[in-house]
Scaffold this active site. Structure first.
Site, PDB file in Angstrom:
ATOM      1  N   ASP A 173      -4.227   6.157   3.115  1.00 12.29           N
ATOM      2  CA  ASP A 173      -3.796   4.956   2.404  1.00 12.29           C
ATOM      3  C   ASP A 173      -3.224   5.400   1.063  1.00 12.29           C
ATOM      4  O   ASP A 173      -3.835   6.192   0.328  1.00 12.29           O
ATOM      5  CB  ASP A 173      -4.956   3.999   2.176  1.00 12.29           C
ATOM      6  CG  ASP A 173      -4.511   2.712   1.493  1.00 12.29           C
ATOM      7  OD1 ASP A 173      -3.766   1.958   2.193  1.00 12.29           O
ATOM      8  OD2 ASP A 173      -4.825   2.518   0.334  1.00 12.29           O
TER       9      ASP A 173
ATOM     10  N   ASN B 200       5.090  -1.205  -6.255  1.00 10.34           N
ATOM     11  CA  ASN B 200       5.923  -2.340  -5.885  1.00 10.34           C
ATOM     12  C   ASN B 200       6.058  -3.300  -7.054  1.00 10.34           C
ATOM     13  O   ASN B 200       7.142  -3.831  -7.313  1.00 10.34           O
ATOM     14  CB  ASN B 200       5.365  -3.086  -4.674  1.00 10.34           C
ATOM     15  CG  ASN B 200       5.610  -2.316  -3.377  1.00 10.34           C
ATOM     16  OD1 ASN B 200       6.560  -1.536  -3.289  1.00 10.34           O
ATOM     17  ND2 ASN B 200       4.775  -2.551  -2.377  1.00 10.34           N
TER      18      ASN B 200
ATOM     19  N   ASP C 116       9.834   0.916  -0.926  1.00  7.90           N
ATOM     20  CA  ASP C 116      10.374   1.344   0.380  1.00  7.90           C
ATOM     21  C   ASP C 116      10.856   2.775   0.309  1.00  7.90           C
ATOM     22  O   ASP C 116      10.698   3.555   1.274  1.00  7.90           O
ATOM     23  CB  ASP C 116      11.514   0.425   0.798  1.00  7.90           C
ATOM     24  CG  ASP C 116      11.015  -0.981   1.162  1.00  7.90           C
ATOM     25  OD1 ASP C 116       9.796  -1.123   1.406  1.00  7.90           O
ATOM     26  OD2 ASP C 116      11.876  -1.903   1.267  1.00  7.90           O
TER      27      ASP C 116
ATOM     28  N   GLU D  33       1.006   0.470   3.751  1.00  8.86           N
ATOM     29  CA  GLU D  33       1.091   1.794   3.174  1.00  8.86           C
ATOM     30  C   GLU D  33       0.088   2.733   3.793  1.00  8.86           C
ATOM     31  O   GLU D  33      -0.186   3.806   3.267  1.00  8.86           O
ATOM     32  CB  GLU D  33       0.893   1.741   1.641  1.00  8.86           C
ATOM     33  CG  GLU D  33      -0.481   1.269   1.185  1.00  8.86           C
ATOM     34  CD  GLU D  33      -0.625  -0.251   1.136  1.00  8.86           C
ATOM     35  OE1 GLU D  33      -1.580  -0.745   0.592  1.00  8.86           O
ATOM     36  OE2 GLU D  33       0.274  -0.956   1.690  1.00  8.86           O
TER      37      GLU D  33
END
Length: 981
Positions: A842, A850, A859, A885
């Site tokens: 993770d 973000n 991204d 993620e």
């Protein structure tokens, strides 16, 4: 006279007496009855109708010389021999002869033409003549008086004899071009005629003596017993039975070499019509001893001990001169005329004819009967005549008046119907009895028991002949519609139709009644003939009905129709003692012998085809008399009616498109083929028909009267052409001949062409197959390329689809579903001693990235992570995006080494800083790792790895927490714990 010896006879007195009797009859008979001859003209193809001479070749072919050239007869028509055969096309032929060496010699004016004859001359047009000049002999020249005629050729040794200017010349034909004529006889005598027969040579001197030329060329002359007739002999004939005949303009002589005598007399009936042309006169002897010569209006015949004029059938012919007479080898007589052409005298060997010119009162003959021990009675249109060969004048008119239905009775009386008004009678002594008036009388039945039966148009009458004053008595029950009766002398019955029933009558009345006969028209009945007690014949116009009966019971009824008999409209019937049927009609007579039919017509010698009603009669000598509308015919030998079998035909030539060819055509042609036919049978060519069939072309036999058969096309191959001659009267057929006609196959269907076609087909097929194969291979190749291209595209698309279905678009890693399949496959493929390790990664603080740098930067970080994961994952290991993620790693490793691989991978991915997040910063991961136990599902293992991940996050992130499935006491019992680097 020098060179002449007198004849010395050495005969017995008896034979000499017989000869004298014969000569006396021959020469002293100056007047006799005549006969009418039947002529069949054959002028088709003859050109001019002026006949000069005739000759029959050894094979039977008839040659005729005319003022317009030389012709031969093929049995149907004449064909000319001309320039193609090296003879003149149009010039008078003076004489024709054939030498013993088979050289045909033809005398034209001034020149001889010679051709050698083959043994069998099927085609006279194949002859080739050579012209020969004869110096010293003016062949064919005729003086104004007609005395100097070098036209009579005769064969002699290796050449011919010819008479010119009173000198008999011999011409040797062996030289090829020019020959020499030398006098044959060593004498100063002048000769007027000569004749040759085999080795015998006879000459007629200018003083009238008849002399035979010996081997030493000396003359042995006959002595005349009757003096000279004052005329020179113009024709000589050597006959049978040691006789020689001479003819002058008006006289006739018979010489008997055996006793050295000659007797001459004036001929009857002869006047001056031949004075300008005496060289035309001739004498012909028949095989039966009859003689023929010319008179002013036709022919004279010596028969029955007297000279008889043979009258021409028409007045026009009677005015024409007979220029030539020929007796053929088969006995037929051929006559040439000066202006009427060539004719055959038909039927003379078994038929005699008489007409008004011969003494018959009228040419229309209705009835004939023989008086008991008396003459023949003949009923004509205007008189009743008698005929008797023993009388000088054979025909005698007994009484004028229309005479029909003559009957004789057992007493010697002659009964007949006179003028359809009365019944008349002649007594046995020839005197006429009184007439019995009976208007409408038509038919008589012979007298029975003194009773004469008379049929009229209005009833039946009887006459009691025993009573001189008797009158006809009408028979009750026969009032109308009866005009025909028959007679049965042995049974004593007279048969009469009563209505539609046939009854047998006696003096006492009806003795026998037959049942009604079907399909008989009482109004069309011509005659009833009784054959015997159980057989009747009924003559109608269209059929002859034969009724057989026993008493009143009819056992059988049979019919003869006009088609079966070959004639039409029956008018008369006679059943002779041979049980032959003689059926008269309007177009001839049909004869039936129980098996075969034959016909008699004018072509066969009958004087007319129109037969009189009930005018056929069998005489006591079994000869047959036939009355016609043209006169009276007498069948002297009925057996010859059926004995006329034609000779075999011959094939004269074969023509393809008008060009003469052999039976093998040589080359293929689609032009029509013509076959010329002929026959040498001269007995009855006018009634002959060619019966032919071409095998493979004709399905049935064909008949033709023509001498040429045409086929518009002859198919390739060999075909048998069969032909015979059929006598149209007797239906008798000659032997059959045949020829194989071969038409070559055309070039395009012969075997070389067929081989060429086969090779062409093979080559064409091979080339076509080759081209097709090449094209097919090219198409296959193109198709294979297209298929490969399409397959590649499909595969690429499939791979793309499969990639899209199994990979994450952003990171390029396996997606969650694909990772699940990978885990299942790894577990299934893991071997003993290997464990399936899984680890969940993770991204630490990814939400912060973000939020701070934007989702695009997030991204980009994820994409970079995907690249790094792919770059650092070992072979046989797999990593995929598990969600958001989070990433899932799976590998198969020996026990405990799997955690090391996870730790190295985490460090390798996090070490380089990420420039996607500004400023550069290091992205870390928290990870939880475990391995899959042997008895658990991957879901259980995922729960345990997820718990270890949670533990790593809780412990401060950027670390790896490893757990083992065997630690059951605590859900998370770290086996290893690694943080930072």
């Amino acid at each position: 006279m020098s060179g002449v010896l007198r004849w010395q006879g050495t005969m017995s007195r008896r034979f000499t007496l017989c000869i004298i009797v014969f000569i006396s009859k021959l020469l002293l008979a100056t007047c006799a009855f005549g006969q009418t001859i039947s002529l069949q003209f054959h002028n088709q193809g003859l050109g001019t109708l002026t006949v000069e001479c005739q000759l029959q070749l050894p094979d039977g072919t008839l040659l005729v010389g005319t003022e317009d050239g030389l012709f031969f007869f093929n049995g149907v028509r004449f064909q000319q021999l001309g320039s193609e055969q090296n003879v003149p096309d149009s010039m008078v032929v003076q004489s024709i002869t054939c030498t013993p060496s088979h050289d045909l010699v033809v005398a034209y004016a001034g020149t001889l033409y010679i051709a050698h004859l083959p043994d069998q001359l099927n085609d006279p047009t194949s002859l080739r003549f050579r012209a020969v000049l004869v110096p010293g002999v003016n062949i064919g020249a005729v003086t104004a008086s007609g005395s100097d005629v070098a036209r009579g050729l005769a064969p002699w040794k290796s050449g011919v004899l010819v008479l010119s200017s009173g000198v008999l010349f011999y011409i040797d034909l062996r030289p090829r071009d020019t020959v020499r004529a030398v006098p044959l006889l060593r004498t100063q005598d002048r000769f007027t005629a000569f004749a040759v027969r085999g080795p015998d040579l006879w000459v007629a001197r200018g003083d009238g003596a008849l002399c035979k030329v010996g081997q030493d060329t000396y003359l042995r002359c006959l002595s005349s017993h009757s003096g000279s007739i004052g005329e020179q002999w113009v024709s000589l004939t050597i006959g049978n039975q040691d006789r020689v005949f001479a003819r002058s303009l008006h006289g006739f002589a018979v010489g008997i070499p055996s006793d050295g005598s000659m007797t001459s007399r004036q001929l009857p009936f002869v006047s001056d019509r031949y004075d300008a042309t005496p060289f035309l006169l001739a004498v012909i002897e028949g095989s039966d001893g009859t003689l023929l010569t010319q008179w002013d209006h036709g022919l004279l015949e010596w028969r029955y001990g007297a000279w008889h004029p043979l009258h021409q059938p028409t007045p026009i012919l009677a005015d024409d001169l007979v220029s030539s007479i020929l007796r053929a080898s088969d006995g037929s007589i051929w006559i040439g005329f000066c202006s009427s052409g060539e004719a055959q005298l038909v039927g003379r060997n078994f038929i005699e004819n008489w007409s008004e010119a011969d003494g018959l009162s009228n040419n229309t003959v209705w009835s004939i009967a023989r008086q008991l021990n008396g003459p023949l009675w003949i009923g004509t249109d205007n008189a009743i005549d008698t005929f008797d060969l023993d009388q000088t004048t054979h025909f005698r008119m007994q009484r004028r008046g229309y005479a029909i239905s003559i009957r004789s009775d057992d007493m010697g009386n002659i009964w007949y119907v006179r003028n359809i008004k009365a019944v008349a009678r002649f007594l046995p002594d020839g005197s006429a009895g009184p007439d019995v008036s009976l208007p409408g009388a038509l038919y008589l039945a012979a007298e029975h028991d003194g009773l004469l039966w008379i049929g009229t148009g209005h009833g039946v009458y009887t006459l009691d002949t025993a009573r001189p004053d008797a009158v006809p008595s009408r028979l009750g029950g026969f009032e109308t519609g009866v005009s025909v009766e028959g007679e049965d002398r042995k049974g004593g019955l007279v048969w009469i139709f009563q209505g539609s029933e046939l009854v047998g009558m006696t003096r006492s009345g009806i003795a026998l009644r037959l049942p009604k006969l079907p399909d008989i028209d009482i109004n069309r009945i011509m005659q009833i003939v009784v054959e015997n007690r159980s057989s009747l014949w009924i003559v109608t116009a269209v059929a002859i009905i034969h009724v057989e009966h026993v008493g009143a019971h009819v056992t059988r009824i049979s019919r003869i129709g006009v088609q079966e008999a070959g004639i039409k409209h029956f008018v008369a019937l006679c059943i002779d003692s041979r049980h032959w049927l003689w059926i008269g009609a309007t177009n001839g007579v049909a004869v039936f012998d129980g098996k075969n039919w034959t016909l008699l017509r004018t072509d066969d010698g009958l004087i007319s085809n129109d037969i009189g009603q009930q005018a056929i009669f069998e005489d006591t000598d079994k000869t047959i008399w036939i009355g016609t509308s043209g006169g009276l015919s007498h069948i002297t030998d009925p057996r010859k009616v059926f004995d006329r079998v034609p000779a075999a035909p011959y094939i004269q030539g074969i023509f393809l498109g008008g060009r003469r060819v052999r039976s093998d055509m040589g080359r293929y042609s689609t032009q029509g083929i013509d076959i010329d036919l002929g026959t040498r049978d001269l007995l009855a060519p006018s009634v002959y028909r060619f019966r032919y069939k071409l095998e493979g072309v004709d399905s049935a036999w064909r008949l033709t009267t023509a001498d040429r058969v045409h086929y518009p096309y002859l198919p390739p191959g060999s075909h048998l052409f069969r032909v015979s001659v059929c006598n149209g009267s007797t239906k008798r057929v000659s032997p059959e001949i045949g020829a194989i006609l071969t038409m070559p196959y055309p070039v395009w269907i012969r075997w070389p062409a067929l081989v060429f076609y086969a090779l062409s087909i093979i080559v064409t097929a091979y080339v076509a197959h080759h081209l097709w194969s090449r094209r097919h291979r090219r198409r296959e190749k193109q198709l294979a390329v297209l298929i490969d291209r399409q397959t590649h595209v499909l595969r690429e698309q499939a791979r793309e689809l499969e990639y899209q279905a199994t990979h994450d678009v952003l990171t390029g890693l396996l997606n969650r579903r694909a990772m699940q399949r990978v885990l299942e496959d790894m577990r299934a493929s893991a071997t003993a001693g290997q464990l399936v390790f899984i680890a969940l990664f993770d991204t630490d603080f990814f939400k912060h990235i973000n939020d701070v740098y934007g989702h695009l930067a997030g991204d980009e970080v994820l994409a970079e992570l995907g690249s790094r994961w792919r770059a650092n994952v070992e072979a046989g290991s797999h990593i995929g995006r598990y969600g958001g993620e989070e990433f899932l790693f799976a590998t198969v490793k020996p026990h405990a080494s799997g955690f090391d691989s996870v730790a190295r991978l985490r460090i390798a991915v996090t070490e380089p800083p990420f420039d996607q997040a500004r400023p550069l910063r290091r992205v870390t991961f928290s990870a939880g790792a475990t391995w899959v136990g042997p008895d658990e599902t991957w879901a259980d293992a995922m729960k345990r790895a997820d718990a270890a991940l949670y533990e790593a996050k809780e412990s401060g992130r950027d670390r790896l927490v490893c757990v083992s499935p065997v630690l059951a006491a605590s859900p998370v019992a770290p086996v290893c714990q690694e943080n930072g680097r």
